[in-house]
Scaffold this motif. Structure first.
Motif, PDB file in Angstrom:
ATOM      1  N   ARG A 121       0.762  -1.104   0.252  1.00  0.00           N
ATOM      2  CA  ARG A 121      -0.015  -0.042  -0.027  1.00  0.00           C
ATOM      3  C   ARG A 121       0.798   0.890   0.421  1.00  0.00           C
ATOM      4  NH1 ARG A 121      -5.437   0.430   1.456  1.00  0.00           N
ATOM      5  NH2 ARG A 121      -5.097   2.535   2.814  1.00  0.00           N
ATOM      6  N   VAL A 122       2.087   1.342   1.160  1.00  0.00           N
ATOM      7  CA  VAL A 122       2.526   2.538   0.760  1.00  0.00           C
ATOM      8  C   VAL A 122       3.617   2.701  -0.360  1.00  0.00           C
ATOM      9  CG1 VAL A 122       5.108   3.168   1.822  1.00  0.00           C
ATOM     10  CG2 VAL A 122       3.266   1.746   3.054  1.00  0.00           C
ATOM     11  N   LYS A 123       4.162   1.459  -1.469  1.00  0.00           N
ATOM     12  CA  LYS A 123       4.451   1.834  -2.401  1.00  0.00           C
ATOM     13  C   LYS A 123       3.822   2.178  -3.707  1.00  0.00           C
ATOM     14  CE  LYS A 123       8.544   0.038  -1.183  1.00  0.00           C
ATOM     15  NZ  LYS A 123      10.101   1.525  -1.116  1.00  0.00           N
ATOM     16  N   ALA A 124       2.307   1.438  -2.837  1.00  0.00           N
ATOM     17  CA  ALA A 124       1.546   2.188  -4.718  1.00  0.00           C
ATOM     18  C   ALA A 124       0.613   3.696  -4.529  1.00  0.00           C
ATOM     19  CB  ALA A 124       0.467   1.190  -4.453  1.00  0.00           C
ATOM     20  N   ASP A 125       1.383   4.372  -2.929  1.00  0.00           N
ATOM     21  CA  ASP A 125       0.904   5.337  -2.949  1.00  0.00           C
ATOM     22  C   ASP A 125       0.824   6.540  -4.107  1.00  0.00           C
ATOM     23  OD1 ASP A 125       1.515   8.772  -2.199  1.00  0.00           O
ATOM     24  OD2 ASP A 125       0.177   7.965  -0.566  1.00  0.00           O
ATOM     25  N   SER A 126      -0.501   7.393  -4.161  1.00  0.00           N
ATOM     26  CA  SER A 126      -0.242   8.082  -5.749  1.00  0.00           C
ATOM     27  C   SER A 126       0.820   8.887  -5.881  1.00  0.00           C
ATOM     28  CB  SER A 126      -1.163   8.680  -5.858  1.00  0.00           C
ATOM     29  OG  SER A 126      -1.816   9.731  -4.542  1.00  0.00           O
ATOM     30  N   GLY A 127       1.433   9.205  -4.341  1.00  0.00           N
ATOM     31  CA  GLY A 127       2.529  10.491  -5.296  1.00  0.00           C
ATOM     32  C   GLY A 127       4.114   9.928  -5.139  1.00  0.00           C
ATOM     33  N   ASN A 128       4.058   8.492  -5.131  1.00  0.00           N
ATOM     34  CA  ASN A 128       5.209   7.574  -5.589  1.00  0.00           C
ATOM     35  C   ASN A 128       5.169   7.178  -6.756  1.00  0.00           C
ATOM     36  OD1 ASN A 128       5.699   7.078  -3.150  1.00  0.00           O
ATOM     37  ND2 ASN A 128       5.005   5.731  -2.689  1.00  0.00           N
ATOM     38  N   GLN A 129       3.688   7.114  -7.055  1.00  0.00           N
ATOM     39  CA  GLN A 129       3.589   6.330  -8.754  1.00  0.00           C
ATOM     40  C   GLN A 129       3.563   7.758  -9.768  1.00  0.00           C
ATOM     41  OE1 GLN A 129       3.606   3.435 -10.140  1.00  0.00           O
ATOM     42  NE2 GLN A 129       2.161   2.647  -8.265  1.00  0.00           N
ATOM     43  N   TRP A 177      -8.581  -6.512  -2.338  1.00  0.00           N
ATOM     44  CA  TRP A 177      -8.803  -6.633  -0.780  1.00  0.00           C
ATOM     45  C   TRP A 177      -7.628  -5.380   0.141  1.00  0.00           C
ATOM     46  CZ3 TRP A 177     -12.263  -9.352   1.200  1.00  0.00           C
ATOM     47  CH2 TRP A 177     -13.115 -10.068   0.089  1.00  0.00           C
ATOM     48  N   LEU A 178      -6.577  -5.017  -0.819  1.00  0.00           N
ATOM     49  CA  LEU A 178      -5.391  -4.291  -0.165  1.00  0.00           C
ATOM     50  C   LEU A 178      -5.503  -2.354  -0.270  1.00  0.00           C
ATOM     51  CD1 LEU A 178      -2.597  -6.176  -1.189  1.00  0.00           C
ATOM     52  CD2 LEU A 178      -3.848  -6.060   1.111  1.00  0.00           C
ATOM     53  N   ASP A 179      -7.141  -2.163  -1.640  1.00  0.00           N
ATOM     54  CA  ASP A 179      -7.502  -0.623  -2.163  1.00  0.00           C
ATOM     55  C   ASP A 179      -6.095  -0.497  -2.349  1.00  0.00           C
ATOM     56  OD1 ASP A 179      -9.110   0.879  -1.612  1.00  0.00           O
ATOM     57  OD2 ASP A 179      -8.928   1.642  -0.187  1.00  0.00           O
ATOM     58  N   CYS A 180      -5.946  -0.564  -3.288  1.00  0.00           N
ATOM     59  CA  CYS A 180      -4.147  -0.417  -4.041  1.00  0.00           C
ATOM     60  C   CYS A 180      -3.936  -1.018  -5.352  1.00  0.00           C
ATOM     61  CB  CYS A 180      -3.333   0.050  -3.152  1.00  0.00           C
ATOM     62  SG  CYS A 180      -1.733  -2.343  -2.598  1.00  0.00           S
ATOM     63  N   CYS A 181      -3.165  -0.048  -5.786  1.00  0.00           N
ATOM     64  CA  CYS A 181      -2.608  -0.685  -7.575  1.00  0.00           C
ATOM     65  C   CYS A 181      -1.590  -1.408  -6.748  1.00  0.00           C
ATOM     66  CB  CYS A 181      -2.862   0.552  -8.561  1.00  0.00           C
ATOM     67  SG  CYS A 181      -4.150   0.556  -9.818  1.00  0.00           S
ATOM     68  N   VAL A 182      -1.409  -2.117  -8.157  1.00  0.00           N
ATOM     69  CA  VAL A 182      -0.712  -3.519  -8.280  1.00  0.00           C
ATOM     70  C   VAL A 182       0.016  -2.662  -9.654  1.00  0.00           C
ATOM     71  CG1 VAL A 182       0.644  -6.244  -7.928  1.00  0.00           C
ATOM     72  CG2 VAL A 182      -1.706  -5.218  -6.731  1.00  0.00           C
ATOM     73  N   GLY A 183       1.072  -2.407  -9.285  1.00  0.00           N
ATOM     74  CA  GLY A 183       2.220  -2.497 -10.420  1.00  0.00           C
ATOM     75  C   GLY A 183       3.998  -2.453 -10.090  1.00  0.00           C
ATOM     76  N   GLY A 184       4.586  -1.637 -10.936  1.00  0.00           N
ATOM     77  CA  GLY A 184       6.198  -2.572 -10.832  1.00  0.00           C
ATOM     78  C   GLY A 184       6.529  -1.606  -9.552  1.00  0.00           C
ATOM     79  N   SER A 185       5.782  -0.245  -9.040  1.00  0.00           N
ATOM     80  CA  SER A 185       6.494  -0.363  -7.869  1.00  0.00           C
ATOM     81  C   SER A 185       6.364  -0.942  -6.578  1.00  0.00           C
ATOM     82  CB  SER A 185       6.092   1.360  -7.724  1.00  0.00           C
ATOM     83  OG  SER A 185       4.882   1.097  -7.124  1.00  0.00           O
ATOM     84  N   ASN A 186       5.422  -1.958  -6.462  1.00  0.00           N
ATOM     85  CA  ASN A 186       5.283  -2.714  -5.583  1.00  0.00           C
ATOM     86  C   ASN A 186       4.872  -4.189  -6.000  1.00  0.00           C
ATOM     87  OD1 ASN A 186       2.303  -2.605  -6.933  1.00  0.00           O
ATOM     88  ND2 ASN A 186       1.823  -2.041  -4.936  1.00  0.00           N
ATOM     89  N   LEU A 187       5.037  -4.560  -6.699  1.00  0.00           N
ATOM     90  CA  LEU A 187       4.906  -6.257  -7.675  1.00  0.00           C
ATOM     91  C   LEU A 187       5.360  -6.764  -6.586  1.00  0.00           C
ATOM     92  CD1 LEU A 187       3.523  -7.839  -9.341  1.00  0.00           C
ATOM     93  CD2 LEU A 187       5.358  -7.497 -10.680  1.00  0.00           C
ATOM     94  N   ARG A 188       6.864  -6.163  -5.986  1.00  0.00           N
ATOM     95  CA  ARG A 188       7.329  -8.015  -5.401  1.00  0.00           C
ATOM     96  C   ARG A 188       6.983  -8.336  -3.902  1.00  0.00           C
ATOM     97  NH1 ARG A 188      14.082  -5.697  -6.531  1.00  0.00           N
ATOM     98  NH2 ARG A 188      12.401  -3.356  -6.422  1.00  0.00           N
ATOM     99  N   TRP A 189       6.366  -6.330  -3.290  1.00  0.00           N
ATOM    100  CA  TRP A 189       5.758  -6.462  -1.886  1.00  0.00           C
ATOM    101  C   TRP A 189       4.409  -6.885  -2.125  1.00  0.00           C
ATOM    102  CZ3 TRP A 189       8.350  -5.525   2.098  1.00  0.00           C
ATOM    103  CH2 TRP A 189       9.551  -4.944   2.204  1.00  0.00           C
ATOM    104  N   TYR A 190       4.189  -7.034  -2.956  1.00  0.00           N
ATOM    105  CA  TYR A 190       3.115  -7.992  -3.131  1.00  0.00           C
ATOM    106  C   TYR A 190       2.765  -9.453  -3.561  1.00  0.00           C
ATOM    107  CZ  TYR A 190      -1.745  -9.265  -5.210  1.00  0.00           C
ATOM    108  OH  TYR A 190      -3.566  -9.517  -5.710  1.00  0.00           O
ATOM    109  N   MET A 191       3.752 -10.090  -4.014  1.00  0.00           N
ATOM    110  CA  MET A 191       4.441 -11.288  -4.356  1.00  0.00           C
ATOM    111  C   MET A 191       4.541 -11.650  -2.436  1.00  0.00           C
ATOM    112  SD  MET A 191       3.656 -12.205  -7.907  1.00  0.00           S
ATOM    113  CE  MET A 191       4.366 -13.301  -6.841  1.00  0.00           C
ATOM    114  N   GLY A 192       5.399 -11.265  -2.028  1.00  0.00           N
ATOM    115  CA  GLY A 192       5.640 -11.580  -0.752  1.00  0.00           C
ATOM    116  C   GLY A 192       4.567 -11.468  -0.290  1.00  0.00           C
ATOM    117  N   CYS A 193       3.515 -10.852   0.301  1.00  0.00           N
ATOM    118  CA  CYS A 193       2.312 -10.502   0.560  1.00  0.00           C
ATOM    119  C   CYS A 193       1.154 -11.648   0.488  1.00  0.00           C
ATOM    120  CB  CYS A 193       1.318  -9.920   0.126  1.00  0.00           C
ATOM    121  SG  CYS A 193      -0.265  -9.817   1.042  1.00  0.00           S
TER     122      CYS A 193
END
Length: 302
Positions: A121-129, A177-193
């Motif tokens: 969720r942190v990495k998917a923050d719109s500011g980071n995107q 279920w996480l209320d965020c987008c999954v993309g290049g910035s957080n895919l690795r964290w999402y896979m870990g989740c």
């Protein structure tokens, strides 16, 4: 003022009262109520597990999908994890049927899943995107097309998310279920989740079921539940059994999502690109209701 829409702590929160929408409050009530209802009899368990997906689909189809962004699924996720954890630690562990090492493996898996989910969720923050997109554009990559929604030129691998209201690099999908987008910035964290969550759900389910049911030795020291016919004689044991079944179903759904993403990485594409390719090629996902159920319970939201 509606009490379900606005809560205020006795000591006060920073910035004043915090708003909580009705759709976010429903899971806080529904998950415990449904769990206790399912723990009454075997028939109640079957009815609850069959009707709950239908009720969630009905609620989503008629109400939630008209909201730009809903916290319903995130709160359902959080409430379920907290409830399953409490049942396991308060009711299952005191039965003294599991080893301390097994409990530690379960706890570490749960903490790992929560930590990776938070980072997702942190990495998917719109500011980071926005920062990532600006960085690409500053490097001189102007080959992308103009996003009609953002009104700016986005890189070729960026796709707009109407829920996050921004373009996301290498977008997979918006995870309900996480209320965020999954993309290049957080895919690795999402896979870990997904990995930690699958282990926690399935392993916790096995420990719970073998503690409240009569187990049998499957291979070596691996136990599987055998006879669960007497679990409904006590409410607390029945609640453990229901939580074990729920945890197993959730674990299988998460495992399916993990394997799906591993397959996408293997073939070198993203879920969004595959969806667009199937749509462009006339591919079909099947009946609308089945497709929507798949999107709801397999994380995806287009």
């Amino acid at each position: 003022m509606n009490i379900l829409e606005r809560f205020r702590a006795p000591c006060g929160w920073r910035g004043g009262a915090k708003q909580l929408s009705v759709d976010a409050v429903i899971p806080l009530i529904a998950v415990p109520v449904l769990s206790f209802a399912a723990a009454q009899t075997l028939l109640c368990t079957i009815i609850t597990f069959v009707t709950t997906p239908i009720l969630v689909y009905y609620l989503h189809h008629n109400f939630l999908r008209f909201l730009l962004r809903t916290k319903f699924f995130l709160m359902w996720n959080i409430t379920s994890v907290v409830l399953l954890m409490l049942v396991f630690e308060i009711t299952v562990v005191p039965l003294l049927e599991i080893l301390p090492e097994e409990n530690w493996v379960f706890v570490i898996s749960v903490v790992g899943g929560i930590g990776c989910a938070y980072q997702t969720r942190v990495k998917a923050d719109s500011g980071n995107q926005d920062a990532a997109l600006s960085h690409v554009i500053e490097l001189g990559d102007t080959g992308g097309e103009l996003c009609t929604t953002c009104r700016r030129r986005a890189p070729p691998l960026a796709y707009h998310c109407r829920m996050c209201q921004t373009c996301v690099l290498r977008r997979e999908y918006h995870c309900k279920w996480l209320d965020c987008c999954v993309g290049g910035s957080n895919l690795r964290w999402y896979m870990g989740c997904l990995l930690f969550s699958a282990i926690a759900f399935i392993y916790g389910s096995n420990l719970t079921m073998t503690s409240v049911c009569h187990p049998f030795i499957f291979i070596g020291t691996i136990l599987l539940p055998d006879d669960c016919s007497d679990v409904y004689h006590q409410l607390d044991i029945a609640l453990c059994f229901v939580s074990g079944v729920y945890s197993l179903l959730a674990g299988l759904a998460v495992l399916r999502c993990l394997l799906y993403h591993l397959w996408l990485i293997w073939i070198g594409t993203t879920a969004n690109e595959r969806r667009l390719a199937l749509a462009g090629g006339g591919g079909s996902y099947g009946h609308d209701m089945l497709k929507n159920l798949g999107h709801i319970f397999c994380c995806k939201a287009c």
